[in-house]
Write a protein that holds these residues in place. Sequence first.
Motif, PDB file in Angstrom:
ATOM      1  N   ILE A 226      39.804 -28.350 -95.952  1.00 24.93           N
ATOM      2  CA  ILE A 226      41.110 -29.007 -95.844  1.00 24.93           C
ATOM      3  C   ILE A 226      41.427 -29.841 -97.074  1.00 24.93           C
ATOM      4  N   GLY A 227      40.545 -29.841 -98.068  1.00 26.86           N
ATOM      5  CA  GLY A 227      40.728 -30.697 -99.233  1.00 26.86           C
ATOM      6  C   GLY A 227      41.836 -30.225-100.160  1.00 26.86           C
ATOM      7  N   PRO A 230      39.913 -27.653-103.513  1.00 23.26           N
ATOM      8  CA  PRO A 230      38.766 -26.834-103.105  1.00 23.26           C
ATOM      9  C   PRO A 230      38.046 -26.154-104.262  1.00 23.26           C
ATOM     10  N   VAL A 231      38.793 -25.628-105.229  1.00 27.02           N
ATOM     11  CA  VAL A 231      38.158 -24.948-106.357  1.00 27.02           C
ATOM     12  C   VAL A 231      37.420 -25.956-107.238  1.00 27.02           C
ATOM     13  N   LEU A 232      38.052 -27.103-107.497  1.00 30.53           N
ATOM     14  CA  LEU A 232      37.392 -28.130-108.303  1.00 30.53           C
ATOM     15  C   LEU A 232      36.125 -28.633-107.626  1.00 30.53           C
ATOM     16  N   ALA A 233      36.159 -28.749-106.310  1.00 25.69           N
ATOM     17  CA  ALA A 233      34.978 -29.216-105.584  1.00 25.69           C
ATOM     18  C   ALA A 233      33.834 -28.213-105.707  1.00 25.69           C
ATOM     19  N   ALA A 234      34.144 -26.921-105.554  1.00 24.58           N
ATOM     20  CA  ALA A 234      33.114 -25.895-105.690  1.00 24.58           C
ATOM     21  C   ALA A 234      32.563 -25.867-107.114  1.00 24.58           C
ATOM     22  N   GLU A 235      33.450 -26.006-108.091  1.00 23.36           N
ATOM     23  CA  GLU A 235      33.004 -26.021-109.488  1.00 23.36           C
ATOM     24  C   GLU A 235      32.123 -27.236-109.761  1.00 23.36           C
TER      25      GLU A 235
END
Length: 397
Positions: A226-227, A230-235
């Motif tokens: 829900i963030g 999401p892509v920045l968090a995974a990176e």
Amino acid sequence: PFALRSFKEGEPPGNATGAHVSYAGLPSDVRVGDRVLLADGAAELRVVRVSDDVETEVVRGGTVRSRTGVAIPADRLSSPALTPKDRADLPVAIELGADFVGQSFVRGPEDILALRALLGPTGPHIVAKIETRPAVESFDAILDVVDAVMVARGDLGVEMPYEEVPLIQKELVRRALDRGVPSIVATQMLESMITSPRPTRAEASDVANAVFDGADAIMLSAETAIGANPVLAAEAATRIALSCEAAGASHLPVGMTPSRATDVGALAYAAAALVKADPSVEAIVCYTRTGRTARILSALRPGVPILAFSPGPHVAARLALAYGVFARTCAPLEGSSDRLGGLESLLHESRVLPAGASVVFVTSAGSPGSAPDALAVRRVAGGLDPHATDLESDKEI
């Protein structure tokens, strides 16, 4: 006062005076004085009266969204490990070809066995979520019957004193590694990235700590579900993990104690020993029908990538969870008279290692279906694409 009421169709949603819960057995499972936590501890309640509803007083208020968790002492729960909805959803998971099924609020090995009976011998693998005190106390028995474990720190920190969670995490991850069972560390790894484009320094340290504990994987939850980033968090999680492995290799844990009690264990031990004895070895390459050989090699933490070839698409997909394993599907080698040569050809065709790289091959030279019994150290044949992708680049992808 705040009331917890059984949900009924058509009733208005909750408000500041009460909320509906989907678990009808709550009134029979709690006692006056029990602590009830909402949304991983965002709000804390204390039970003051029990009737058809559960009347509580608010010890500490907070913001609670719809469909968040309600935590009571796990040893009080009278409900079975598998709810009617779980049983209804399982055929859908099987039909969709899920590789793993996560089992929440596991209390002991019997919960895992009940789920496996429904999934069948060829169904998805089971990840036991360790988030209750009974699960911590019966952890070794759970390891005997499960495919992977998740240290689910949200509910675990509700069930047990939060100051104990870091030590519990380290102990459970280590014990799983010693048994060769893949482990996942989850909950609030990069929580601030739900709204922020960058993690806090404390969160970066938390991810790094899970890597240094020896976890096979870390899991992002709300950050990617829900963030806003999401892509920045995974990176961010990937960058932290890769940096820890590259620059902090001396802090990475030693693998499980080698076992030579089986043919697979003995061969895996020998392969890991060859890697440690010869610094020029760049990878271990194995052929595995069930994934067991690759998982044992992973748990030994040989310090080089493990390239696993399997004829089973689900086997290859599930091996993505095992630390350091890069799995690829291939045609079966069971009918080949030269299994080692066939594995070498698969490596050549995969174009993941440069020509001249030294690798350890693990396969079987025996009859179809026999345990691995052949070990060889060879250099990758020449003629590969000069722009071939190496394993480290593939890992980043």
